[in-house]
Design an enzyme around this catalytic site. Sequence first.
Site, PDB file in Angstrom:
ATOM      1  N   CYS A   2      45.848  52.921  34.031  1.00  0.00           N
ATOM      2  CA  CYS A   2      46.482  53.503  32.852  1.00  0.00           C
ATOM      3  C   CYS A   2      48.002  53.469  33.000  1.00  0.00           C
ATOM      4  O   CYS A   2      48.537  53.494  34.093  1.00  0.00           O
ATOM      5  CB  CYS A   2      46.085  54.971  32.586  1.00  0.00           C
ATOM      6  SG  CYS A   2      44.316  55.223  32.566  1.00  0.00           S
ATOM      7  N   ARG A  27      48.308  47.619  32.979  1.00  0.00           N
ATOM      8  CA  ARG A  27      47.668  48.695  33.734  1.00  0.00           C
ATOM      9  C   ARG A  27      46.345  49.140  33.107  1.00  0.00           C
ATOM     10  O   ARG A  27      45.637  49.983  33.669  1.00  0.00           O
ATOM     11  CB  ARG A  27      48.601  49.897  33.815  1.00  0.00           C
ATOM     12  CG  ARG A  27      49.944  49.573  34.408  1.00  0.00           C
ATOM     13  CD  ARG A  27      50.846  50.777  34.375  1.00  0.00           C
ATOM     14  NE  ARG A  27      50.359  51.791  35.298  1.00  0.00           N
ATOM     15  CZ  ARG A  27      50.681  51.835  36.572  1.00  0.00           C
ATOM     16  NH1 ARG A  27      51.491  50.947  37.086  1.00  0.00           N
ATOM     17  NH2 ARG A  27      50.201  52.776  37.348  1.00  0.00           N
ATOM     18  N   TRP A  75      42.747  52.638  31.017  1.00  0.00           N
ATOM     19  CA  TRP A  75      41.664  51.913  31.684  1.00  0.00           C
ATOM     20  C   TRP A  75      40.667  52.995  32.067  1.00  0.00           C
ATOM     21  O   TRP A  75      40.934  53.838  32.924  1.00  0.00           O
ATOM     22  CB  TRP A  75      42.180  51.175  32.922  1.00  0.00           C
ATOM     23  CG  TRP A  75      41.130  50.421  33.651  1.00  0.00           C
ATOM     24  CD1 TRP A  75      40.670  49.179  33.361  1.00  0.00           C
ATOM     25  CD2 TRP A  75      40.397  50.862  34.801  1.00  0.00           C
ATOM     26  NE1 TRP A  75      39.694  48.818  34.263  1.00  0.00           N
ATOM     27  CE2 TRP A  75      39.506  49.822  35.154  1.00  0.00           C
ATOM     28  CE3 TRP A  75      40.400  52.026  35.574  1.00  0.00           C
ATOM     29  CZ2 TRP A  75      38.636  49.912  36.247  1.00  0.00           C
ATOM     30  CZ3 TRP A  75      39.532  52.124  36.654  1.00  0.00           C
ATOM     31  CH2 TRP A  75      38.667  51.069  36.975  1.00  0.00           C
ATOM     32  N   ASN A 100      47.431  59.433  34.267  1.00  0.00           N
ATOM     33  CA  ASN A 100      47.005  58.236  34.992  1.00  0.00           C
ATOM     34  C   ASN A 100      46.478  58.728  36.340  1.00  0.00           C
ATOM     35  O   ASN A 100      47.209  59.364  37.091  1.00  0.00           O
ATOM     36  CB  ASN A 100      48.225  57.310  35.176  1.00  0.00           C
ATOM     37  CG  ASN A 100      48.015  56.234  36.219  1.00  0.00           C
ATOM     38  OD1 ASN A 100      48.965  55.784  36.835  1.00  0.00           O
ATOM     39  ND2 ASN A 100      46.786  55.812  36.432  1.00  0.00           N
ATOM     40  N   GLY A 101      45.196  58.450  36.622  1.00  0.00           N
ATOM     41  CA  GLY A 101      44.626  58.889  37.896  1.00  0.00           C
ATOM     42  C   GLY A 101      43.225  59.445  37.693  1.00  0.00           C
ATOM     43  O   GLY A 101      42.602  59.198  36.659  1.00  0.00           O
ATOM     44  N   GLU A 482      37.800  33.001  46.783  1.00  0.00           N
ATOM     45  CA  GLU A 482      38.797  33.162  45.723  1.00  0.00           C
ATOM     46  C   GLU A 482      38.354  32.400  44.459  1.00  0.00           C
ATOM     47  O   GLU A 482      38.507  32.895  43.340  1.00  0.00           O
ATOM     48  CB  GLU A 482      40.165  32.682  46.232  1.00  0.00           C
ATOM     49  CG  GLU A 482      41.281  32.685  45.212  1.00  0.00           C
ATOM     50  CD  GLU A 482      41.568  34.031  44.561  1.00  0.00           C
ATOM     51  OE1 GLU A 482      41.063  35.060  45.023  1.00  0.00           O
ATOM     52  OE2 GLU A 482      42.285  34.030  43.539  1.00  0.00           O
ATOM     53  N   LYS A 486      37.658  34.179  40.844  1.00  0.00           N
ATOM     54  CA  LYS A 486      38.306  33.761  39.590  1.00  0.00           C
ATOM     55  C   LYS A 486      37.260  33.501  38.524  1.00  0.00           C
ATOM     56  O   LYS A 486      37.399  33.910  37.390  1.00  0.00           O
ATOM     57  CB  LYS A 486      39.115  32.482  39.787  1.00  0.00           C
ATOM     58  CG  LYS A 486      40.495  32.445  40.280  1.00  0.00           C
ATOM     59  CD  LYS A 486      41.539  33.369  39.798  1.00  0.00           C
ATOM     60  CE  LYS A 486      41.396  34.775  40.290  1.00  0.00           C
ATOM     61  NZ  LYS A 486      42.372  35.230  41.224  1.00  0.00           N
ATOM     62  N   GLU A 489      35.555  36.754  37.324  1.00  0.00           N
ATOM     63  CA  GLU A 489      36.510  37.663  36.691  1.00  0.00           C
ATOM     64  C   GLU A 489      36.811  37.271  35.237  1.00  0.00           C
ATOM     65  O   GLU A 489      36.903  38.142  34.369  1.00  0.00           O
ATOM     66  CB  GLU A 489      37.800  37.616  37.526  1.00  0.00           C
ATOM     67  CG  GLU A 489      38.883  38.560  37.121  1.00  0.00           C
ATOM     68  CD  GLU A 489      40.083  38.490  38.076  1.00  0.00           C
ATOM     69  OE1 GLU A 489      40.237  37.470  38.784  1.00  0.00           O
ATOM     70  OE2 GLU A 489      40.852  39.443  38.098  1.00  0.00           O
ATOM     71  N   HIS A 505      20.285  30.838  55.733  1.00  0.00           N
ATOM     72  CA  HIS A 505      19.905  32.174  56.202  1.00  0.00           C
ATOM     73  C   HIS A 505      19.614  33.115  55.035  1.00  0.00           C
ATOM     74  O   HIS A 505      19.634  34.331  55.210  1.00  0.00           O
ATOM     75  CB  HIS A 505      21.000  32.735  57.114  1.00  0.00           C
ATOM     76  CG  HIS A 505      21.237  31.890  58.322  1.00  0.00           C
ATOM     77  ND1 HIS A 505      20.324  31.802  59.353  1.00  0.00           N
ATOM     78  CD2 HIS A 505      22.243  31.035  58.637  1.00  0.00           C
ATOM     79  CE1 HIS A 505      20.776  30.956  60.268  1.00  0.00           C
ATOM     80  NE2 HIS A 505      21.941  30.476  59.854  1.00  0.00           N
ATOM     81  N   LYS A 604      45.502  44.850  35.428  1.00  0.00           N
ATOM     82  CA  LYS A 604      46.321  44.058  36.346  1.00  0.00           C
ATOM     83  C   LYS A 604      46.699  44.851  37.591  1.00  0.00           C
ATOM     84  O   LYS A 604      46.779  44.317  38.675  1.00  0.00           O
ATOM     85  CB  LYS A 604      47.579  43.592  35.600  1.00  0.00           C
ATOM     86  CG  LYS A 604      48.510  42.717  36.401  1.00  0.00           C
ATOM     87  CD  LYS A 604      47.931  41.338  36.584  1.00  0.00           C
ATOM     88  CE  LYS A 604      48.761  40.454  37.475  1.00  0.00           C
ATOM     89  NZ  LYS A 604      47.931  39.380  38.066  1.00  0.00           N
TER      90      LYS A 604
HETATM   91  O1  M6R Z   1      48.340  43.874  43.038  1.00  0.00           O
HETATM   92  P1  M6R Z   1      47.369  43.552  44.132  1.00  0.00           P
HETATM   93  O2  M6R Z   1      47.576  42.183  44.699  1.00  0.00           O
HETATM   94  O3  M6R Z   1      47.364  44.608  45.208  1.00  0.00           O
HETATM   95  O4  M6R Z   1      45.959  43.594  43.446  1.00  0.00           O
HETATM   96  C1  M6R Z   1      44.789  43.469  44.187  1.00  0.00           C
HETATM   97  C2  M6R Z   1      43.619  43.103  43.314  1.00  0.00           C
HETATM   98  O5  M6R Z   1      43.370  44.109  42.378  1.00  0.00           O
HETATM   99  C3  M6R Z   1      43.850  41.791  42.560  1.00  0.00           C
HETATM  100  O6  M6R Z   1      44.164  40.774  43.441  1.00  0.00           O
HETATM  101  C4  M6R Z   1      42.592  41.399  41.765  1.00  0.00           C
HETATM  102  O7  M6R Z   1      41.558  41.123  42.625  1.00  0.00           O
HETATM  103  C5  M6R Z   1      42.930  40.221  40.858  1.00  0.00           C
HETATM  104  N1  M6R Z   1      42.762  40.600  39.495  1.00  0.00           N
HETATM  105  C6  M6R Z   1      42.090  39.026  41.090  1.00  0.00           C
HETATM  106  O8  M6R Z   1      42.449  37.966  40.273  1.00  0.00           O
END
Ligand code: M6R
Length: 609
Positions: A2, A27, A75, A100-101, A482, A486, A489, A505, A604
């Site tokens: 947030c 956020r 959020w 926020n929290g 990774e 992606k 996500e 396995h 983000k």
């Molecule tokens: O700002 P940060 O790099 O600490 O964020 C960590 C993760 O939240 C961030 O990398 C998240 O996994 C990404 N959205 C992935 O694309």
Amino acid sequence: MCGIVAAAARREVSEILLEGLRRLEYRGYDSAGMALIDNERNLQLHKQQGKVSELEKAQRLQPVLGCTGVAHTRWATHGEPSGVNAHPHISGQRVALVHNGIIENHEALRRELLDQGYEFASGTDTEVVVHLLHRELAAGKNMLQAMQSTARVLEGAYALAAIDTEHPDQVVAARQGSPLVVGVGIGENFLASDQLALRQVTDRFIFLEEGDIVLISPAELQVVDRHGEPVERPLTSISAAVEVVELGAYDHYMLKEIHEQPQALAATFAQASGPGQLDECFGAGAAEVFDRVQGVQIVACGTSYHAGMVARYWLEELAGIACEVEVASEFRYRRRVGHAGTLLVTISQSGETADTLAALRDARQGEFVASLVIANVDNSSLVRESELVFLTQAGMEIGVASTKAFTTQLVALLMLTLALGRRRGMTPQKQREITAALQALPDYVQQTLVLDTAIESLSDAFIPRHHALFLGRGIYYPIAMEGALKLKEISYIHAEAYPAGELKHGPLALVDNDMPVVAVAPGDELLEKLKSNLEEVRSRGAELFVFADRQAGFASEPRVQILPMPHCPEVIKPIVYTVALQLLSYHVALQKGTDVDKPRNLAKSVTVE
Ligand code: M6R
């Protein structure tokens, strides 16, 4: 997560609040709202489900105006995304509050407030706070005293900002575990989760500390610490121009950011371009710290954690230094046995990730030689609280899916490998090889970007699928992770990564002709073993998508599609291959019609644990 913004001014502030929310949307973006005190001392409120643009529409149709106000982009944690659960929350038609929290003891507080006759409209944890504050104000306390009494009973993490029609020119706020900054104006003051939200109105900021409570009005600014003592916090001027990030010719920020990588990687490495500048990139005192380092502990989340996993291979194989990597949310709650001489390295694009920040703060006195953060956002909490700092030069990353932040983190980590490796017997020849590879990296990434159309044509096969497997061996296992992250996500396809040797396995049971398998197969020393693993998959009917060095000896055949990658130095291949996987996810998501830059349920910057 947030984002919150607040203003106490002598001019109308609704547009300032909205602009702040637009800048804080990274956020959270499931609902938004704002409350202002109008000329008649009444609360005016707008709350909308959806993005900030929905709030803007509501404001255009029926403006709410005032000189004092609070605003929020959400959020959801407690209570589904909806207009009712959107902030600000209101009590007694006089107090409006944004948060926020997470308030961990909200259930007990709710019961107490219900017994006292308060009624709840939402399913949020936040609503207890506005009623508590109302209770204290109704008992005759001033804004600062009321917030102090309220904060005293809260457990959890919060940045709070509130207005009260009985104190129409004041905003009171509190910070514990979530970021909050005061923007100091001339005859006006502001508050926000991030200074970025306020750069339109000021370049002077006060970064509040844990436990601080602050009162602002157009003419005053008072801060008290967690003990209720008045304190002066330093004023920081941030003069750098606000980056205005336009989409330009691109359809999405993610695609733009993928294409910005050659420049971002070059700028990150260029920080060490002068002789003897490598250590200096990590901050004053880095050379002396690095002389004492015997091991490395990396802590991060998500994509940044994957960067750490890649770095472990570099640090152990090239620098001969022991390295552990752990996700921050596990690290912080584990009883740890430290090793003398260990450097704590946190990695974070935002520099605000709650778990990573908590891990840094939880590090016991004397547990580590020093703390180093690799971050992309200057002045972020991790940057302010770490002893050594490496700033990646990715520029602002807007897409929720991290792309250029990840690859620039990898450059920083390879530079760390060089800095530590040359203290531990890395030969000058090896150092020159790595340096030359880093210099050539932007060019190889450019060559990969040119493969866009070929990668796009692979994406068709993923559209009707619900699952995908990503395989890699050695250092390409975290790259496969990774790639899978992606894809899941932004396309919402369930994707998992495995070290290819682990397949038999268990995961092999999943493989059939409905399961596309992506292999990161650059052609390193494990190539022959990987080829056997891929045969195991192919013979179960899966369609294979192999990202391979064009010299690796793979050829396309039925149900095996080869994407020939540029032949480049081994050490930078993890970075180059990542770019191809980013493009694959982007094209799959694009075809599926998802919101590429703002995927559902995500934000983000993850500032709650
Ligand atoms: O700002 P940060 O790099 O600490 O964020 C960590 C993760 O939240 C961030 O990398 C998240 O996994 C990404 N959205 C992935 O694309």
